[in-house]
Design an enzyme around this catalytic site. Sequence first.
Site, mmCIF file in Angstrom:
data_model
loop_
_atom_site.group_PDB
_atom_site.id
_atom_site.type_symbol
_atom_site.label_atom_id
_atom_site.label_comp_id
_atom_site.label_asym_id
_atom_site.label_seq_id
_atom_site.Cartn_x
_atom_site.Cartn_y
_atom_site.Cartn_z
ATOM 1 N N ASP A 113 -38.319 -27.622 33.728
ATOM 2 C CA ASP A 113 -37.101 -27.618 34.540
ATOM 3 C C ASP A 113 -37.263 -28.641 35.657
ATOM 4 O O ASP A 113 -38.392 -28.981 36.030
ATOM 5 C CB ASP A 113 -36.853 -26.225 35.136
ATOM 6 C CG ASP A 113 -35.393 -25.993 35.504
ATOM 7 O OD1 ASP A 113 -34.893 -26.661 36.436
ATOM 8 O OD2 ASP A 113 -34.756 -25.127 34.873
ATOM 9 N N ASN A 161 -32.523 -25.266 26.100
ATOM 10 C CA ASN A 161 -31.654 -24.376 26.857
ATOM 11 C C ASN A 161 -30.994 -25.057 28.053
ATOM 12 O O ASN A 161 -29.933 -24.630 28.505
ATOM 13 C CB ASN A 161 -32.473 -23.168 27.339
ATOM 14 C CG ASN A 161 -31.730 -22.341 28.363
ATOM 15 O OD1 ASN A 161 -30.772 -21.635 28.043
ATOM 16 N ND2 ASN A 161 -32.152 -22.437 29.619
ATOM 17 N N TYR A 184 -17.766 -29.825 28.562
ATOM 18 C CA TYR A 184 -18.673 -28.744 28.179
ATOM 19 C C TYR A 184 -18.406 -28.310 26.735
ATOM 20 O O TYR A 184 -19.334 -28.203 25.927
ATOM 21 C CB TYR A 184 -18.516 -27.563 29.131
ATOM 22 C CG TYR A 184 -19.483 -26.441 28.889
ATOM 23 C CD1 TYR A 184 -20.812 -26.539 29.311
ATOM 24 C CD2 TYR A 184 -19.087 -25.279 28.234
ATOM 25 C CE1 TYR A 184 -21.710 -25.513 29.079
ATOM 26 C CE2 TYR A 184 -19.985 -24.251 28.005
ATOM 27 C CZ TYR A 184 -21.291 -24.365 28.433
ATOM 28 O OH TYR A 184 -22.193 -23.338 28.197
ATOM 29 N N SER A 234 -34.355 -20.590 35.735
ATOM 30 C CA SER A 234 -33.407 -19.528 36.073
ATOM 31 C C SER A 234 -32.603 -19.139 34.840
ATOM 32 O O SER A 234 -32.697 -19.780 33.789
ATOM 33 C CB SER A 234 -32.452 -19.987 37.192
ATOM 34 O OG SER A 234 -31.663 -21.085 36.749
ATOM 35 N N ARG A 285 -18.042 -20.871 39.909
ATOM 36 C CA ARG A 285 -16.738 -20.446 39.387
ATOM 37 C C ARG A 285 -16.408 -19.030 39.829
ATOM 38 O O ARG A 285 -15.279 -18.739 40.228
ATOM 39 C CB ARG A 285 -16.715 -20.523 37.862
ATOM 40 C CG ARG A 285 -16.987 -21.897 37.285
ATOM 41 C CD ARG A 285 -16.607 -21.966 35.828
ATOM 42 N NE ARG A 285 -15.159 -22.048 35.665
ATOM 43 C CZ ARG A 285 -14.530 -21.892 34.506
ATOM 44 N NH1 ARG A 285 -15.222 -21.615 33.418
ATOM 45 N NH2 ARG A 285 -13.218 -21.994 34.434
ATOM 46 N N ASP A 327 -36.723 -33.782 34.895
ATOM 47 C CA ASP A 327 -35.290 -33.846 34.633
ATOM 48 C C ASP A 327 -35.123 -34.252 33.176
ATOM 49 O O ASP A 327 -35.600 -35.327 32.767
ATOM 50 C CB ASP A 327 -34.650 -34.875 35.564
ATOM 51 C CG ASP A 327 -33.144 -35.021 35.371
ATOM 52 O OD1 ASP A 327 -32.610 -34.525 34.359
ATOM 53 O OD2 ASP A 327 -32.508 -35.660 36.227
ATOM 54 N N VAL A 328 -34.452 -33.427 32.373
ATOM 55 C CA VAL A 328 -34.358 -33.707 30.938
ATOM 56 C C VAL A 328 -33.561 -34.976 30.638
ATOM 57 O O VAL A 328 -33.611 -35.484 29.516
ATOM 58 C CB VAL A 328 -33.727 -32.523 30.164
ATOM 59 C CG1 VAL A 328 -34.655 -31.317 30.188
ATOM 60 C CG2 VAL A 328 -32.342 -32.183 30.695
#
Length: 222
Positions: free
Chosen positions: A28, A79, A147, A7, A188, A52-53
Site C-alpha cells: 500500500d 485490491n 469507476y 485499510s 460520499r 504506489d501501485v
Amino acid sequence: MVTGAASGIGAGLASHFVSLGDRVIALDMDRGGLASLADRLASPNLLPAVADVTDDAQLERALAESTARFGHPEVLVNNAGTTGGPQATTLHETPPDVVDRVVNVNLRAVIRLTAAVLPAMLERRRGVIVNIASVAGLVAFPARAAYSITKAAVIQVTRTIAVDYGHQGIRSIALCPGMIDTPMIHWRLAQPTLREELRCRRRGGLLRQRRGQVLQWRRHPH
C-alpha cells in the site's frame, strides 16, 4: 500479496490470510496504515511493502525487496482501487487527470502487477490471481463513469488471464462486491445528498439487476 492492504477490504484479507498461517506481503502507499496493520497483527508472517501501485519504479522496488524475503507470491490479490473522489462523476464532467488516475489505479496497476508475478507462477505451474472488481463492473452506476468502466475492464482482464494461462495451472478469479463501508467511500457517506441517493438506489433495486455469486475462499493443498 495483497494490494491496497492498509485499510478496508485489503486489510481484512491480509488479516485473514495471516490468521491461516500464510505469509502475506501487504502492499500500500499508506505507510501509516500499514504500520497500524502490522502493530495490530504482530505477526512475522506479515511483510508491509510501501509503494504506489501507479508508480512503476516504486512497484519494482517493493516487489524486489519483498520477494527477496518472502519469495514470489503464489497468490496475488489486486485490491487497490479508487472511485476518483467527488470530481469523478459523468463521463464529460470528469476532469481528464481524474480519469487517468482512476484508470491507472483500477486497471493499469492490475495489468502491470499481474504481468510482474506471472513468470514465477508459470515456472511453478501454479498460482492464483484474484481481482477485486465491483458490482459497478456488471451494472453501470450513475455518475460513476470512470469507476464503472475500469471495474468492467478488470472483469475482462480476469477472463483474459484465465483463457491465456488456465491450462498452465494459473487460476483467475474476479470478485464483485457491492458497496462496503470502507475509507474509499466515506467522502460520499459524509454528504447528506449522496448518502440519501445511495439509500434510494438500494431500496429501488438498482443492484438487483444482477444476482452475484458468493464465492468462498478455500485453501487447496499443493
